[in-house]
Design an enzyme around this catalytic site. Sequence first.
Site, mmCIF file in Angstrom:
data_model
loop_
_atom_site.group_PDB
_atom_site.id
_atom_site.type_symbol
_atom_site.label_atom_id
_atom_site.label_comp_id
_atom_site.label_asym_id
_atom_site.label_seq_id
_atom_site.Cartn_x
_atom_site.Cartn_y
_atom_site.Cartn_z
ATOM 1 N N TYR A 56 0.771 -1.434 -0.015
ATOM 2 C CA TYR A 56 -0.046 0.085 0.044
ATOM 3 C C TYR A 56 0.984 1.212 0.127
ATOM 4 C CZ TYR A 56 -4.235 -2.706 0.996
ATOM 5 O OH TYR A 56 -5.369 -3.657 0.996
ATOM 6 N N HIS A 57 2.000 1.204 -0.900
ATOM 7 C CA HIS A 57 2.684 2.429 -0.990
ATOM 8 C C HIS A 57 3.380 2.242 -2.274
ATOM 9 C CE1 HIS A 57 5.544 -0.538 1.160
ATOM 10 N NE2 HIS A 57 6.278 0.137 -0.168
ATOM 11 N N ALA A 58 3.919 3.667 -2.536
ATOM 12 C CA ALA A 58 5.113 3.644 -3.696
ATOM 13 C C ALA A 58 6.295 4.097 -3.304
ATOM 14 C CB ALA A 58 4.182 4.617 -4.908
#
Length: 131
Positions: A48-50
């Site tokens: 759930y991130h970049a």
Amino acid sequence: MKIELIPLQIHGDERGSLVALETEKNIPFEIRRVYYLFDTKKDVIRGYHAHKALKQVAIAVRGSCKFTLDDGHERVDVILNNPAQGLLIESFMWREMSEFSDDCVLMVLADSQYDESDYVRDYEQFKKMAG
Ligand code: T46
């Protein structure tokens, strides 16, 4: 979206198999950090991130899991279940990892050290930054 799966040569003989990971030979950056995920609980979704700059290669050295990559325009699911295959994760890719098998060991090679300020954890912010 182009998904790059890097084939990793298996050096096998009657004793078993070996895969070597080498900077610039089969890994397209200088390897500065290695970490691995294991014992991931059923139904857990990680990621759930970049990352703003980080590049990585992920390898399911045992078992399997699903990687969902999202460039802000398109989402693609990739099943990793082969220790002789590396998934290249470029910067500015939203990622979610799920469907971990009980025995999954997911190894990740990274081109820089851990830096929390490189993470984008808000999807709307990521979409804006990705244009
Ligand atoms: C990524 C995906 C594929 C460290 O202290 N050092 C490290 O090098 C890493 C990667 C994590 N940590 C700490 C930070 C957190 O307290 O370990 C804990 C779990 O990390 P996180 O919640 O970021 O784990 P994932 O599975 O959501 O994401 C990880 C990587 O952080 C990330 O860069 O691309 O795996």
